[in-house]
Design a protein around this motif. Structure first.
Motif, short mmCIF file in Angstrom:
data_model
loop_
_atom_site.label_atom_id
_atom_site.label_comp_id
_atom_site.label_asym_id
_atom_site.label_seq_id
_atom_site.Cartn_x
_atom_site.Cartn_y
_atom_site.Cartn_z
N LEU A 163 2.16 4.89 4.98
CA LEU A 163 3.39 4.43 5.62
C LEU A 163 3.22 4.27 7.12
CD1 LEU A 163 6.45 3.81 5.43
CD2 LEU A 163 6.86 6.26 5.68
N SER A 164 2.40 5.10 7.71
CA SER A 164 2.13 5.02 9.14
C SER A 164 1.32 3.77 9.49
CB SER A 164 1.38 6.27 9.59
OG SER A 164 1.23 6.33 10.98
N TRP A 165 0.58 3.26 8.52
CA TRP A 165 -0.33 2.13 8.74
C TRP A 165 -0.14 1.13 7.60
CZ3 TRP A 165 -2.89 2.04 13.29
CH2 TRP A 165 -3.93 1.13 13.47
N PRO A 166 1.08 0.57 7.44
CA PRO A 166 1.36 -0.27 6.28
C PRO A 166 0.64 -1.62 6.38
CG PRO A 166 3.20 -0.34 7.80
CD PRO A 166 2.24 0.69 8.34
N ASP A 167 0.42 -2.25 5.22
CA ASP A 167 -0.21 -3.57 5.26
C ASP A 167 0.79 -4.68 5.55
OD1 ASP A 167 1.08 -3.81 2.79
OD2 ASP A 167 -0.74 -3.45 1.63
N SER A 168 2.06 -4.32 5.72
CA SER A 168 3.07 -5.23 6.25
C SER A 168 4.11 -4.38 6.98
CB SER A 168 3.74 -6.04 5.14
OG SER A 168 4.43 -5.20 4.23
N GLY A 169 4.63 -4.88 8.10
CA GLY A 169 5.53 -4.07 8.91
C GLY A 169 4.76 -3.33 9.99
N ALA B 100 9.13 13.16 -3.30
CA ALA B 100 7.94 13.98 -3.10
C ALA B 100 6.72 13.13 -2.82
CB ALA B 100 7.71 14.87 -4.32
N TYR B 101 6.62 11.99 -3.50
CA TYR B 101 5.50 11.07 -3.28
C TYR B 101 5.48 10.58 -1.84
CZ TYR B 101 3.15 6.50 -3.29
OH TYR B 101 2.36 5.42 -2.97
N MET B 102 6.64 10.17 -1.32
CA MET B 102 6.71 9.65 0.04
C MET B 102 6.38 10.72 1.07
SD MET B 102 7.39 6.40 -0.09
CE MET B 102 8.00 5.99 1.55
N MET B 103 6.57 11.98 0.71
CA MET B 103 6.32 13.06 1.65
C MET B 103 4.89 13.59 1.59
SD MET B 103 8.94 13.54 3.47
CE MET B 103 10.51 12.67 3.43
N ARG B 104 4.11 13.19 0.60
CA ARG B 104 2.72 13.63 0.55
C ARG B 104 1.96 13.05 1.74
NH1 ARG B 104 0.27 12.41 -5.25
NH2 ARG B 104 -1.56 13.35 -4.27
N GLY B 105 1.09 13.86 2.33
CA GLY B 105 0.42 13.45 3.54
C GLY B 105 -0.36 12.17 3.42
N GLU B 106 -1.07 11.99 2.29
CA GLU B 106 -1.88 10.79 2.13
C GLU B 106 -1.02 9.54 2.01
OE1 GLU B 106 -2.20 12.96 -1.94
OE2 GLU B 106 -1.81 13.44 0.16
N ASN B 107 0.16 9.68 1.44
CA ASN B 107 1.06 8.53 1.33
C ASN B 107 1.81 8.30 2.64
OD1 ASN B 107 0.37 8.17 -1.41
ND2 ASN B 107 1.75 9.83 -1.97
N ALA B 108 2.12 9.37 3.35
CA ALA B 108 2.70 9.21 4.69
C ALA B 108 1.73 8.48 5.61
CB ALA B 108 3.05 10.58 5.27
N LEU B 109 0.43 8.72 5.44
CA LEU B 109 -0.57 8.01 6.22
C LEU B 109 -0.52 6.51 5.93
CD1 LEU B 109 -3.02 7.96 8.11
CD2 LEU B 109 -4.47 8.54 6.15
N ALA C 181 7.14 2.94 -12.69
CA ALA C 181 8.50 2.81 -12.18
C ALA C 181 8.61 1.56 -11.31
CB ALA C 181 8.88 4.04 -11.35
N ASN C 182 9.82 1.10 -11.17
CA ASN C 182 10.11 0.00 -10.26
C ASN C 182 10.77 0.56 -9.01
OD1 ASN C 182 9.30 -2.05 -12.16
ND2 ASN C 182 11.22 -1.64 -13.24
N THR C 183 10.53 -0.07 -7.88
CA THR C 183 11.24 0.31 -6.66
C THR C 183 11.88 -0.93 -6.06
OG1 THR C 183 9.20 0.10 -5.35
CG2 THR C 183 9.79 2.30 -6.13
N ASN C 184 13.13 -0.78 -5.70
CA ASN C 184 13.88 -1.84 -5.04
C ASN C 184 14.09 -1.43 -3.59
OD1 ASN C 184 15.64 -3.86 -4.23
ND2 ASN C 184 17.40 -3.00 -5.32
N ILE C 185 13.32 -2.01 -2.67
CA ILE C 185 13.36 -1.63 -1.26
C ILE C 185 14.20 -2.64 -0.51
CG2 ILE C 185 12.00 -0.99 0.75
CD1 ILE C 185 11.54 0.74 -1.76
N ASN D 121 0.82 -1.22 0.00
CA ASN D 121 0.00 0.00 0.00
C ASN D 121 0.85 1.26 0.00
OD1 ASN D 121 0.74 -0.61 2.76
ND2 ASN D 121 -0.77 0.88 3.46
N VAL D 122 2.16 1.14 0.28
CA VAL D 122 3.08 2.27 0.23
C VAL D 122 3.72 2.38 -1.16
CG1 VAL D 122 5.20 3.26 1.19
CG2 VAL D 122 3.55 2.13 2.71
N GLN D 123 4.21 1.26 -1.69
CA GLN D 123 4.96 1.28 -2.94
C GLN D 123 4.08 1.12 -4.17
OE1 GLN D 123 8.29 1.90 -3.21
NE2 GLN D 123 8.32 2.23 -1.00
N GLY D 124 3.03 0.34 -4.06
CA GLY D 124 2.21 0.02 -5.22
C GLY D 124 1.68 1.23 -5.98
#
Length: 412
Positions: free
Chosen positions: A349-355, A338-347, A96-100, A85-88
């Motif tokens: 990250l605060s409530w991830p579906d894993s972690g 910038a995406y990771m810093m947007r409030g809706e995406n930070a939300l 884009a692809n992300t390698n975390i 729900n954070v990266q998708g």
């Protein structure tokens, strides 16, 4: 309560950003508001054409050409950032692809980058105390404050504003210490506190107002084998500033307190999953140490009796902070930040579906937490927790305490 020498944690907290009122103006002048930084590589001063400020807070819509050319962003970071729900949504929006790449230890991650693995990453997220070391080692690059302010600090809660004293993203490049008038190197992403966890159904509230209760035989205590945070919390209990060089007398004081803690404990736990299990099974009443990042999963399951309490001696506030790794950046890198810093995406990250669940400093997230999230994350208590705690700045002589912890374990 045992009488001990004390250090002024509020004075330390004020030191979080002593140059409060003039912070933003000084930073703007220091960085030139987009002018070239002397000696900077071209990619350090490029304008953020991909995320224009006038369209803030929405990210730009990729062109057809950009959609046809998939790029990969590599990010060295903690668990939770890899959640779907954070990266998708980012991967889909930007084709884009992300390698975390996940790590669990700041020192090991630092050594990885320093040994040459920096070439494998575009961004990294460390606890903020490591940012000056990363900057000094030239593993991360400076960031133009004015260009990024609309996407970051303009979105943060008041507690994380430079003008209100937050300095843990800015580095004085003369001595590589935190300085609100220094150069921007990182952005706060998630935060929380290290203290201890109690079962509030079995431990009286009057007892967990001090860490002393973990040294008492009144309750069953489990110790999480995490020396790094454990030693710092012991120092708080002893009234010793963790973030300075320590005298022989202070080291001996910590040694005795550590031995006494282990002598009193009923079990040693190898990871936080084991500690959470010991709490839920009733094997222990107190988990030392713990924090919101550890027991948040228990609370998310509705077990609100388990709480990472902050006693009178305070807690250690950590802030995960994201930086650009030195070297060339793909076009999509600015957009990912910038995406990771947007409030809706930070939300998300605060409530991830894993972690684990963690608090983020983004105002939009705070405005949109539902009642369950506010209770699990203890949003309404955060300001008081920060007020009575100290921000993590790094223990300069941590190696002196590692043998103490190892010896204490042999006593169990």
């Amino acid at each position: 309560m045992v009488n001990r020498p004390s250090f002024d944690r509020r004075a330390v907290l004020r030191g979080v950003g002593g140059a409060a009122a003039s912070g933003v103006a000084a930073l703007a002048g220091c960085l030139g508001g987009g002018d070239e930084i002397e000696g900077a590589e071209p990619w350090q001063t490029d304008e953020l054409a991909e995320v224009p400020a006038e369209e803030h807070p929405a990210l730009y819509e990729p062109s057809e050409t950009e959609r046809d050319s998939s790029e990969t962003l590599a990010h060295l970071t903690w668990t939770g950032y890899d959640a779907e729900n954070v990266q998708g949504p980012f991967r889909e929006q930007f084709n884009a692809n992300t390698n975390i790449d996940l790590f669990t230890d700041n020192a090991q991650a630092f050594n990885r980058l320093q040994s040459g693995e920096w070439r494998q990453f575009e961004q990294c997220t460390f606890d903020m105390a490591w940012v000056p070391r990363l900057a000094e080692a030239e593993l991360i690059r400076p960031i133009d404050y004015e260009s990024w302010k609309p996407y970051t600090f303009d979105q943060y809660i008041d507690l994380f504003q430079p003008e209100n004293g937050y300095k843990y993203a800015f580095v004085n490049e003369d001595d590589y210490t935190f300085d609100a008038d220094g150069t921007l190197y990182t952005f706060p992403q998630r935060f929380g506190w290290a203290s201890f966890a109690v079962n509030t159904d079995t431990v009286a509230e009057s007892d967990y107002q001090s860490y002393d209760i973990a040294w008492s035989d009144q309750y069953d205590v489990g110790i999480y084998d995490l020396m790094f945070w454990g030693i710092q919390v012991i120092m708080l209990r002893e009234g010793i500033d963790p973030f300075k060089e320590h005298t022989d007398e202070e080291i001996e004081q910590v040694r005795q307190a550590t031995f006494d803690l282990f002598d009193n404990a009923s079990t040693l736990l190898t990871d936080f999953a084991s500690m959470n299990q010991a709490l839920t099974s009733g094997e222990i009443d107190i988990g030392f140490i713990s924090g919101n990042w550890i027991n948040g999963s228990l609370r998310r399951d509705g077990n609100y009796e388990f709480e990472a309490v902050v006693p009178d001696e305070g807690s250690i506030i950590w802030v995960e902070s994201t930086s650009f790794v030195k070297g060339p950046q793909p076009n999509v890198s600015d957009n990912y930040m910038a995406y990771m810093m947007r409030g809706e995406n930070a939300l998300e990250l605060s409530w991830p579906d894993s972690g684990g669940t963690n608090v983020v400093p983004h105002q939009t997230a705070w405005d949109n937490y539902n009642d369950e999230q506010r209770r699990v994350l203890r949003i309404d208590e955060i300001e008081d927790i920060i007020e009575q705690s100290v921000f993590y700045e790094g223990v300069p002589d941590l190696e002196k305490f590692e043998p103490i912890w190892r010896e204490a374990k042999t006593r169990m």
